[in-house]
Write a protein that holds these residues in place. Structure first.
Motif, short mmCIF file in Angstrom:
data_model
loop_
_atom_site.label_atom_id
_atom_site.label_comp_id
_atom_site.label_asym_id
_atom_site.label_seq_id
_atom_site.Cartn_x
_atom_site.Cartn_y
_atom_site.Cartn_z
N ILE A 1 0.86 -1.18 0.00
CA ILE A 1 0.00 0.00 0.00
C ILE A 1 0.90 1.23 0.00
N ILE A 2 0.80 2.03 -1.05
CA ILE A 2 1.57 3.27 -1.11
C ILE A 2 0.87 4.33 -0.28
N LEU A 3 1.65 5.02 0.55
CA LEU A 3 1.14 6.09 1.41
C LEU A 3 2.03 7.30 1.17
N THR A 4 1.51 8.32 0.47
CA THR A 4 2.37 9.38 -0.01
C THR A 4 1.64 10.71 -0.10
N ALA A 5 2.43 11.78 -0.18
CA ALA A 5 1.86 13.11 -0.37
C ALA A 5 1.55 13.39 -1.84
N ARG A 6 1.99 12.53 -2.75
CA ARG A 6 1.71 12.71 -4.17
C ARG A 6 0.27 12.26 -4.45
N ASP A 7 -0.59 13.22 -4.78
CA ASP A 7 -2.00 12.88 -4.90
C ASP A 7 -2.60 13.15 -6.27
N ALA A 8 -1.76 13.42 -7.27
CA ALA A 8 -2.28 13.63 -8.62
C ALA A 8 -2.71 12.29 -9.22
N PRO A 9 -3.73 12.28 -10.09
CA PRO A 9 -4.16 11.03 -10.72
C PRO A 9 -3.03 10.29 -11.42
N ALA A 10 -2.13 11.03 -12.05
CA ALA A 10 -1.01 10.39 -12.75
C ALA A 10 -0.11 9.64 -11.77
N ASP A 11 0.05 10.18 -10.56
CA ASP A 11 0.87 9.51 -9.55
C ASP A 11 0.21 8.20 -9.11
N THR A 12 -1.12 8.23 -8.94
CA THR A 12 -1.83 7.02 -8.56
C THR A 12 -1.67 5.93 -9.62
N VAL A 13 -1.84 6.32 -10.88
CA VAL A 13 -1.68 5.37 -11.98
C VAL A 13 -0.27 4.80 -12.00
N ALA A 14 0.73 5.66 -11.85
CA ALA A 14 2.12 5.20 -11.85
C ALA A 14 2.38 4.22 -10.71
N GLY A 15 1.82 4.50 -9.53
CA GLY A 15 2.00 3.60 -8.40
C GLY A 15 1.40 2.24 -8.63
N LEU A 16 0.19 2.21 -9.14
CA LEU A 16 -0.48 0.93 -9.39
C LEU A 16 0.20 0.16 -10.51
N GLU A 17 0.67 0.87 -11.53
CA GLU A 17 1.35 0.19 -12.63
C GLU A 17 2.73 -0.33 -12.22
N SER A 18 3.29 0.24 -11.15
CA SER A 18 4.59 -0.23 -10.67
C SER A 18 4.46 -1.46 -9.77
N GLY A 19 3.22 -1.84 -9.46
CA GLY A 19 3.03 -3.05 -8.68
C GLY A 19 2.36 -2.86 -7.34
N ALA A 20 1.90 -1.65 -7.04
CA ALA A 20 1.21 -1.43 -5.77
C ALA A 20 -0.19 -2.04 -5.82
N ASP A 21 -0.67 -2.48 -4.66
CA ASP A 21 -2.02 -3.02 -4.57
C ASP A 21 -3.04 -1.96 -4.19
N ASP A 22 -2.57 -0.86 -3.61
CA ASP A 22 -3.46 0.23 -3.21
C ASP A 22 -2.63 1.49 -3.10
N TYR A 23 -3.32 2.64 -3.08
CA TYR A 23 -2.65 3.94 -3.10
C TYR A 23 -3.45 4.90 -2.23
N MET A 24 -2.80 5.48 -1.22
CA MET A 24 -3.45 6.44 -0.33
C MET A 24 -2.64 7.73 -0.29
N ALA A 25 -3.35 8.85 -0.35
CA ALA A 25 -2.69 10.15 -0.27
C ALA A 25 -2.69 10.66 1.16
N LYS A 26 -1.63 11.36 1.54
CA LYS A 26 -1.56 12.03 2.84
C LYS A 26 -2.21 13.41 2.71
N PRO A 27 -2.86 13.93 3.73
CA PRO A 27 -3.08 13.31 5.04
C PRO A 27 -4.12 12.20 4.96
N PHE A 28 -4.09 11.31 5.93
CA PHE A 28 -4.94 10.13 5.91
C PHE A 28 -5.42 9.86 7.32
N SER A 29 -6.45 9.03 7.43
CA SER A 29 -6.89 8.60 8.75
C SER A 29 -6.41 7.18 8.98
N ILE A 30 -6.05 6.86 10.20
CA ILE A 30 -5.55 5.51 10.51
C ILE A 30 -6.66 4.49 10.32
#
Length: 219
Positions: free
Chosen positions: A77-106
């Protein structure tokens, strides 16, 4: 016991995540660099990884690609401050199973972890509802009696925390830790300020002040 690897260089965020995971019954190990994370992932028993992208020695996406190339199959699960749609796509295409932008709730992070650990067999809800309030977890907007309002990142995290605990009194200490990841500072009025911001959008009666204790979302 389920073992979760946290690869995060910011100590405050790593400690916040680790505390939440341990309270939920998970074992944790932390790495502050991509190099440490790579070694932990390949040489210890890891059931799931929470990965930041802005690591000091290597971009998290490159680290993820290297891990997948070495047949590392545990959910990430990627947890990052990068929240642009392109960043989400890049994360999932790199092999992530999920993508969450900061700030987040536990609470949301724990929900996503439970889902990934059981193989993604059930869909997480995309909205939360409480009375006349509906919070869209994708668009990060709140609807009040059908009227949509934009939320800032912190307002959204605070609204989500309230709506995952409807009718429950949450102390300022709990809110500060759950939303901001800070230890309680009795001199801080941060929670009160953002509750005021949120009330301006969801209505003054939606969030009730419980004098001497904290706040409660009315259902």
């Amino acid at each position: 016991m389920t073992n979760i690897l946290i690869i995060e260089d910011e100590d405050r965020i790593a400690s916040f995540v680790e505390k939440g995971l341990r309270a939920a019954g998970y074992a944790t190990v932390r790495a502050a660099t991509a190099g440490e994370g790579f070694e932990y992932a390949l040489n210890t028993s890891v059931d799931l990884t929470v990965l930041d992208l802005g690591l000091p020695d290597e971009d998290g996406l490159r680290l993820l690609s290297r891990l997948r190339a070495r047949k590392f199959t545990a959910p990430v699960i990627i947890l990052t401050a990068r929240d642009a749609p392109a960043d989400t796509v890049a994360g999932l295409e790199s092999g992530a199973d999920d993508y969450m932008a900061k700030p987040f709730s536990i609470d949301e992070l724990l929900a996503r972890i439970r889902l990934r650990l059981r193989g993604g067999s059930a869909e997480e809800p995309t909205t939360l509802s409480a009375g006349q309030l509906v919070l869209d977890l994708h668009s990060r907007k709140v609807s009040v009696n059908g009227v949509e309002h934009e939320l800032s990142s912190r307002e959204f995290a605070l609204a989500e925390t309230f709506m995952r605990h409807p009718g429950r009194v949450l102390s300022r200490e709990q809110l500060l830790e759950m939303v901001w990841g800070y230890s309680f500072d009795p001199g801080s009025n941060l929670v009160d300020v953002y509750v005021r911001y949120l009330r301006a959008k969801v209505g003054p009666d939606a969030i009730r002040t419980v004098r001497g204790v904290g706040y409660r979302l009315e259902v």
